[in-house]
Scaffold this motif. Sequence first.
Motif, PDB file in Angstrom:
ATOM      1  N   SER A  70       1.569  -4.475   1.287  1.00 22.44           N
ATOM      2  CA  SER A  70       0.344  -3.708   0.727  1.00 22.44           C
ATOM      3  C   SER A  70       0.991  -2.869  -0.187  1.00 22.44           C
ATOM      4  CB  SER A  70      -0.179  -2.964   1.978  1.00 22.44           C
ATOM      5  OG  SER A  70       1.079  -1.846   2.721  1.00 22.44           O
ATOM      6  N   GLU A  71      -0.270  -2.191  -0.762  1.00 22.95           N
ATOM      7  CA  GLU A  71       0.188  -1.065  -1.728  1.00 22.95           C
ATOM      8  C   GLU A  71       0.773   0.226  -1.188  1.00 22.95           C
ATOM      9  OE1 GLU A  71       0.945   1.123  -5.094  1.00 22.95           O
ATOM     10  OE2 GLU A  71       0.034  -0.883  -4.904  1.00 22.95           O
ATOM     11  N   GLN A  72       0.297   0.155  -0.011  1.00 22.92           N
ATOM     12  CA  GLN A  72       0.806   1.519   0.766  1.00 22.92           C
ATOM     13  C   GLN A  72       2.423   1.353   1.036  1.00 22.92           C
ATOM     14  OE1 GLN A  72      -1.881  -0.243   1.471  1.00 22.92           O
ATOM     15  NE2 GLN A  72      -3.588   1.135   2.307  1.00 22.92           N
ATOM     16  N   PHE A  73       2.898   0.184   1.640  1.00 21.33           N
ATOM     17  CA  PHE A  73       4.184  -0.232   1.649  1.00 21.33           C
ATOM     18  C   PHE A  73       4.998   0.036   0.377  1.00 21.33           C
ATOM     19  CE2 PHE A  73       7.988  -2.915   1.423  1.00 21.33           C
ATOM     20  CZ  PHE A  73       8.525  -2.635   2.600  1.00 21.33           C
ATOM     21  N   ARG A  74       4.679  -0.515  -0.641  1.00 24.56           N
ATOM     22  CA  ARG A  74       5.000  -0.472  -2.120  1.00 24.56           C
ATOM     23  C   ARG A  74       5.127   1.150  -2.413  1.00 24.56           C
ATOM     24  NH1 ARG A  74       2.269  -4.906  -2.515  1.00 24.56           N
ATOM     25  NH2 ARG A  74       0.637  -4.106  -3.575  1.00 24.56           N
TER      26      ARG A  74
END
Length: 115
Positions: A70-74
């Motif tokens: 996810s973008e949240q992880f990145r």
Amino acid sequence: MFIAMNRFKVAKGEETAFETVWSTRKTRLDEMPGFLAFHLLKGPEKEDHILYSSHTTWASKADFTAWTKSEQFRDSHRNAGEKREKPLFLGHPEFEGFETVLSETNPHRPLQAAE
């Protein structure tokens, strides 16, 4: 349920800096379906390091895998490889993932919101 853990060998004397990195970052975990809880654990002290583990609990392995893509992880790991004058930990973190085979709770204790 799926439990994801990363083990870190934190260099002695760098515990406060390591804990500050974790306590001041925006994780965005709360935006992810299936996220249940996060804990940063401090473990035994060895000759040259102190063992820490990041510990997240997910409703399923699929939910954890979605988080890693996810973008949240990145966004939350954006500064993870940042160069420092003195390294915070020795080597690379060691990932361990566990799927629940058996669970037991205390029937005399109400569950907390993060459990």
